[in-house]
Write a protein that holds these residues in place. Sequence first.
Motif, PDB file in Angstrom:
ATOM      1  N   GLY A 383      52.715  86.725  58.716  1.00 50.10           N
ATOM      2  CA  GLY A 383      53.130  87.952  58.048  1.00 50.10           C
ATOM      3  C   GLY A 383      54.511  87.839  57.447  1.00 50.10           C
ATOM      4  O   GLY A 383      54.751  88.260  56.308  1.00 50.10           O
ATOM      5  N   VAL A 384      55.435  87.254  58.193  1.00 46.33           N
ATOM      6  CA  VAL A 384      56.807  87.085  57.692  1.00 46.33           C
ATOM      7  C   VAL A 384      56.815  86.143  56.486  1.00 46.33           C
ATOM      8  O   VAL A 384      57.516  86.387  55.496  1.00 46.33           O
ATOM      9  CB  VAL A 384      57.726  86.553  58.807  1.00 46.33           C
ATOM     10  N   LYS A 385      56.019  85.066  56.557  1.00 47.35           N
ATOM     11  CA  LYS A 385      55.966  84.117  55.436  1.00 47.35           C
ATOM     12  C   LYS A 385      55.432  84.790  54.179  1.00 47.35           C
ATOM     13  O   LYS A 385      55.925  84.546  53.075  1.00 47.35           O
ATOM     14  CB  LYS A 385      55.095  82.910  55.811  1.00 47.35           C
ATOM     15  N   TYR A 386      54.420  85.646  54.325  1.00 44.17           N
ATOM     16  CA  TYR A 386      53.885  86.365  53.172  1.00 44.17           C
ATOM     17  C   TYR A 386      54.950  87.285  52.561  1.00 44.17           C
ATOM     18  O   TYR A 386      55.086  87.373  51.338  1.00 44.17           O
ATOM     19  CB  TYR A 386      52.668  87.203  53.579  1.00 44.17           C
ATOM     20  N   VAL A 387      55.681  87.978  53.425  1.00 42.78           N
ATOM     21  CA  VAL A 387      56.716  88.895  52.933  1.00 42.78           C
ATOM     22  C   VAL A 387      57.790  88.128  52.163  1.00 42.78           C
ATOM     23  O   VAL A 387      58.184  88.520  51.055  1.00 42.78           O
ATOM     24  CB  VAL A 387      57.350  89.670  54.111  1.00 42.78           C
ATOM     25  N   VAL A 388      58.253  87.016  52.714  1.00 42.24           N
ATOM     26  CA  VAL A 388      59.303  86.235  52.058  1.00 42.24           C
ATOM     27  C   VAL A 388      58.800  85.657  50.739  1.00 42.24           C
ATOM     28  O   VAL A 388      59.491  85.720  49.712  1.00 42.24           O
ATOM     29  CB  VAL A 388      59.793  85.099  52.987  1.00 42.24           C
ATOM     30  N   THR A 389      57.594  85.110  50.735  1.00 43.49           N
ATOM     31  CA  THR A 389      57.035  84.556  49.499  1.00 43.49           C
ATOM     32  C   THR A 389      56.870  85.645  48.449  1.00 43.49           C
ATOM     33  O   THR A 389      57.144  85.429  47.262  1.00 43.49           O
ATOM     34  CB  THR A 389      55.669  83.886  49.772  1.00 43.49           C
ATOM     35  N   GLY A 390      56.426  86.832  48.874  1.00 42.58           N
ATOM     36  CA  GLY A 390      56.290  87.938  47.938  1.00 42.58           C
ATOM     37  C   GLY A 390      57.611  88.351  47.348  1.00 42.58           C
ATOM     38  O   GLY A 390      57.711  88.638  46.145  1.00 42.58           O
ATOM     39  N   LEU A 391      58.654  88.387  48.168  1.00 43.11           N
ATOM     40  CA  LEU A 391      59.984  88.744  47.664  1.00 43.11           C
ATOM     41  C   LEU A 391      60.500  87.700  46.678  1.00 43.11           C
ATOM     42  O   LEU A 391      61.118  88.050  45.669  1.00 43.11           O
ATOM     43  CB  LEU A 391      60.952  88.892  48.839  1.00 43.11           C
TER      44      LEU A 391
END
Length: 413
Positions: A383-391
């Motif tokens: 979940g954290v990786k998705y958030v960072v990649t999205g940002l």
Amino acid sequence: MVTKGAPETGSAPISSHVRGYLDRVRGGDVGALPAILGLVVLCTIFTILRPAFLSEGNFANLFTQGAAVTVIAMGLVFVLLLGEIDLSAGFASGVCAAVLAVLLTNHGWPWYWAVVASLVTGAGIGLVLGVLVAKLGIPSFVVTLAAFLAFQGIVLMLMNEGSNISIRDDTILAVANKNVSPALGWLMLAVGLAGYAAVQLWQARGRVSRGLTADPISLIAIRVAAVAVIAGVAVYVLNQERSRNAIVVSLKGVPIVVPLIVVLLIGWTFVLRRTAYGRHIYAVGGNREASRRAGINVDRIRISAFMICSTMAAVGGVIAASRANSVDPNTGGSNVLLYAVGAAVIGGTSLFGGKGRVLDAVLGGAVVAVIDNGMGLMGYSAGVKYVVTGLVLLLAAGVDALSRKRAAATGLR
């Protein structure tokens, strides 16, 4: 004597090239600079926090981990250059991988015919999508969203509603799991550097012969030296022994998938930069109606771009199947499409069309792979990786929008 107003000939000093580049950056033409700076910053942070990030084994894993997404992103660049989108590229790669697996494992086809069938399937998918978009006028978002849903069902049907098909062919498995010998790695590097230097000199000579300003030899030497240092360090690190038990099995050398990506990069870069077809791609992406009036077959260009995109998705599917040693209903799904689109945009390809390079997909793919790998080493959740990649993707899109506004204000666009 030089006549006033005549084009300047010969080589301009390096200082003028530096000033010209800085002027373009200030004018909004940032190119791949954000992606390169992002790579440097991310690699520095992860290396400080997790020194194992730059170990020989993890360095090699970065290449294989991001290979499939990078190849799919290369194809997406062609569609994005036209101001279109292909939301089905991820599951298109899954369909093509499923075709490969079924023919290899269930029907016993030789690997080369199975690969050809997979690529033909990809080209056929692109042809259908392109015709629907170009000839019927259905927005690419709608067409490819429908295909995104349909291809999930096709993969399920090919996989017998959820089974897993193992890949046992040694040649296919070698693509993402084997390495070239250290000697061959150095030889490929030497040949590549010689070819790069020759192309740079040939381009400079061609510009001088046409009465245009060419890059000075010193600047060309700096470029070649920079590529030699970066590539040389990479080959040296990859040629180190990565196995914990080298007596049983040795792991050293450049992964086979790396020269494959380099060949694709060189080939598609040549198509975009050195052929009439490539110029037509940029022209249609910049102004479709003006291109039509100039005699360009716009529909043919749009259809061909979707065919290239889906064919490259097929190549990405082959790589993904090789890395996983199998194909299942999730192949090409999950985050594959999001990462591929993100890679192209993060690397510098514009979502508005008319601006981008195949190299952008490689740089963006490296950024995505570094984020995914580095945060995984640090123990962060998916979940954290998705958030960072999205940002990061949002930041890249923001930079693109701001640079276009800056370029329009300064008259560069």
